[in-house]
Design a protein around this motif. Structure first.
Motif, PDB file in Angstrom:
ATOM      1  N   ILE A  45       0.720  -1.153  -0.031  1.00 48.80           N
ATOM      2  CA  ILE A  45       0.136  -0.047  -0.121  1.00 48.80           C
ATOM      3  C   ILE A  45       0.650   1.276  -0.022  1.00 48.80           C
ATOM      4  O   ILE A  45       0.804   2.116  -0.627  1.00 48.80           O
ATOM      5  CB  ILE A  45      -0.985   0.157   1.247  1.00 48.80           C
ATOM      6  N   ARG A  46       2.010   1.351   0.772  1.00 50.12           N
ATOM      7  CA  ARG A  46       2.892   2.474   1.023  1.00 50.12           C
ATOM      8  C   ARG A  46       3.625   2.817  -0.489  1.00 50.12           C
ATOM      9  O   ARG A  46       3.605   3.896  -0.673  1.00 50.12           O
ATOM     10  CB  ARG A  46       3.677   2.236   2.120  1.00 50.12           C
ATOM     11  N   LYS A  47       3.861   1.651  -1.135  1.00 44.62           N
ATOM     12  CA  LYS A  47       4.554   1.796  -2.373  1.00 44.62           C
ATOM     13  C   LYS A  47       3.816   2.316  -3.443  1.00 44.62           C
ATOM     14  O   LYS A  47       4.184   3.238  -4.346  1.00 44.62           O
ATOM     15  CB  LYS A  47       5.353   0.470  -2.961  1.00 44.62           C
ATOM     16  N   ALA A  48       2.674   1.656  -3.399  1.00 43.86           N
ATOM     17  CA  ALA A  48       1.474   2.263  -4.168  1.00 43.86           C
ATOM     18  C   ALA A  48       1.157   3.739  -4.204  1.00 43.86           C
ATOM     19  O   ALA A  48       1.138   4.628  -5.070  1.00 43.86           O
ATOM     20  CB  ALA A  48       0.213   1.766  -4.295  1.00 43.86           C
ATOM     21  N   GLY A  49       1.130   4.359  -2.834  1.00 47.08           N
ATOM     22  CA  GLY A  49       0.809   5.613  -2.560  1.00 47.08           C
ATOM     23  C   GLY A  49       2.146   6.525  -2.830  1.00 47.08           C
ATOM     24  O   GLY A  49       1.705   7.576  -3.414  1.00 47.08           O
ATOM     25  N   LEU A  50       3.221   6.036  -2.528  1.00 51.20           N
ATOM     26  CA  LEU A  50       4.616   6.794  -2.968  1.00 51.20           C
ATOM     27  C   LEU A  50       4.702   6.983  -4.438  1.00 51.20           C
ATOM     28  O   LEU A  50       5.058   8.037  -5.001  1.00 51.20           O
ATOM     29  CB  LEU A  50       5.631   6.015  -2.451  1.00 51.20           C
ATOM     30  N   LYS A  51       4.070   5.971  -5.130  1.00 51.08           N
ATOM     31  CA  LYS A  51       4.153   6.127  -6.764  1.00 51.08           C
ATOM     32  C   LYS A  51       3.374   7.318  -7.275  1.00 51.08           C
ATOM     33  O   LYS A  51       3.746   7.958  -7.950  1.00 51.08           O
ATOM     34  CB  LYS A  51       3.672   4.856  -7.232  1.00 51.08           C
ATOM     35  N   GLY A  52       1.933   7.212  -6.561  1.00 48.11           N
ATOM     36  CA  GLY A  52       1.147   8.174  -7.015  1.00 48.11           C
ATOM     37  C   GLY A  52       1.554   9.480  -6.589  1.00 48.11           C
ATOM     38  O   GLY A  52       1.528  10.512  -7.334  1.00 48.11           O
ATOM     39  N   GLU A  53       2.019   9.787  -5.425  1.00 49.86           N
ATOM     40  CA  GLU A  53       2.620  10.978  -4.938  1.00 49.86           C
ATOM     41  C   GLU A  53       3.956  11.544  -5.944  1.00 49.86           C
ATOM     42  O   GLU A  53       3.811  12.792  -6.239  1.00 49.86           O
ATOM     43  CB  GLU A  53       2.950  10.950  -3.519  1.00 49.86           C
TER      44      GLU A  53
END
Length: 372
Positions: A45-53
């Protein structure tokens, strides 16, 4: 200095470095048991969020980073009267329009219902699942930010504070699909690559008279925009994970842009006489240089409870890393270390003993010893 005609310098705070936290999650995910599965899920989840940011940050910087009319802040976390605002991106212009931007990453797509409910596509279950409304989330962020600005030294005109105008936008990946309901206004949910067009459109559609009034009554200098941005960045409180606690300090990049990067706060020193508040027209004095010293045998300051200040207790390991458990009130206190600017001290466990160590300055000191 920011805001001079023809100058392309702009104030930027980039995202805090989370590589250490991600590495910790990877190590925990490589293990076995429920905690490993939880770490693997959190890591994903964190990697996906960081990718979007990161995708949104690139597009924001592309259009606004070199503009003398805008200040760009990424990853701003504010705490005020028990409330917290974790703002992904913040844009401030010379009319004191403040755009609060929330990035959301969706692998498959997003659906917004007639009632304003947000649903994300679950590719594993082959169905939509509910999620918290990012619009409501961003409104809470703006509520905290609005209260914070009331506490700051703020630009004035004719003795009155110039009221900022807050705008809420949700940024979705350009490749994501958005299914919108006709009866619900979802215009604030946009593709990240449409941000500049959306902002330009808001200026173009503004009433000509109101636009002229706004220009004459609210227009401030680029220096003032920098002044406001610096005041907000000074209040940044990074989320502490384990021993990570990184206040911010200013640095200048080779290109000349002022960049605000996370650093470790310097150790306590005798307090100099207080300086008067810096006005927008005053330049920021250079930070003093503190030479790094080694103290391999120094006794580090012992942990103390943040609630009752008691020093009797145990260091334990929890979900977010090591913390101090108070014997007196059973309260939990995050372990934070200070060192020289740019240094990253860490806690090392050796049996029942815990040491504060910094590889950058070669220091190692006993911090606490648990009961055996």
């Amino acid at each position: 200095m920011l805001g001079r005609k023809g100058d392309t310098c702009v104030l930027i705070k980039s995202k805090d470095d989370e590589s250490a936290f991600l590495k910790e999650l990877e190590l925990r995910a490589a293990g076995t048991g429920p905690s490993a599965k939880q770490a693997a899920s959190e890591l994903r989840i964190r990697k996906a969020g960081l990718k979007g940011e990161a995708e949104s940050a690139y597009l924001i910087d592309f259009h606004f980073e070199r503009s003398p009319n805008w200040a760009v802040i990424h990853d701003l976390r504010l705490e005020h009267r028990g409330r917290t605002a974790q703002i992904d991106h913040l844009l401030i212009n010379r009319w004191l329009d403040i755009y609060v931007l929330e990035s959301k990453h969706f692998n498959a797509g997003l659906k917004i219902t007639q009632d304003g409910e947000f649903l994300r596509w679950d590719d594993y279950r082959k169905t939509y699942t509910g999620m918290a409304s990012p619009l409501e989330q961003n409104e809470r962020h703006i509520a905290v930010l609005r209260d914070v600005t009331q506490t700051l030294e703020w630009p004035q005109r004719l003795g009155l504070r110039i009221a900022p105008t807050f705008h809420s936008l949700i940024l979705i990946a350009p490749t994501a699909r958005i299914d919108r309901a006709k009866r619900f206004d979802s215009s604030r949910v946009i593709k990240a690559d449409q941000l500049k067009k959306q902002i330009d459109k808001s200026f173009e559609t503004e009433n000509a008279f109101l636009g002229l009034l706004k220009t004459t009554a609210k227009l401030v200098s680029g220096e003032t925009v920098e002044f406001v941005a610096r005041r907000l960045i000074a209040l940044h409180r990074p989320l502490v994970r384990g021993q990570q606690s990184e206040p911010v300090a200013a640095a200048v990049t080779p290109s000349g842009k002022v960049r605000i990067e996370p650093t470790i706060a310097p150790p306590p020193l005798p307090s100099p006489p207080p300086l008067p508040p810096r006005l927008p027209s005053q330049a920021t004095p250079p930070a003093p240089t503190i030479a790094a010293t080694s103290a391999p045998t120094e006794q580090a300051t012992a942990p103390a409870c943040k609630t009752c200040s008691a020093k009797a207790g145990e260091i334990l390991y929890g979900k977010f890393g090591y913390y101090f458990k108070c014997d007196a009130c059973a309260g939990n206190t995050t372990i934070r270390f200070n060192c020289h600017p740019g240094h990253k001290p860490r806690l090392r466990k050796d049996g029942s003993a815990f040491y504060r160590e910094c590889a950058d300055c070669g220091s190692s000191a006993l911090y606490h010893r648990n009961r055996t």
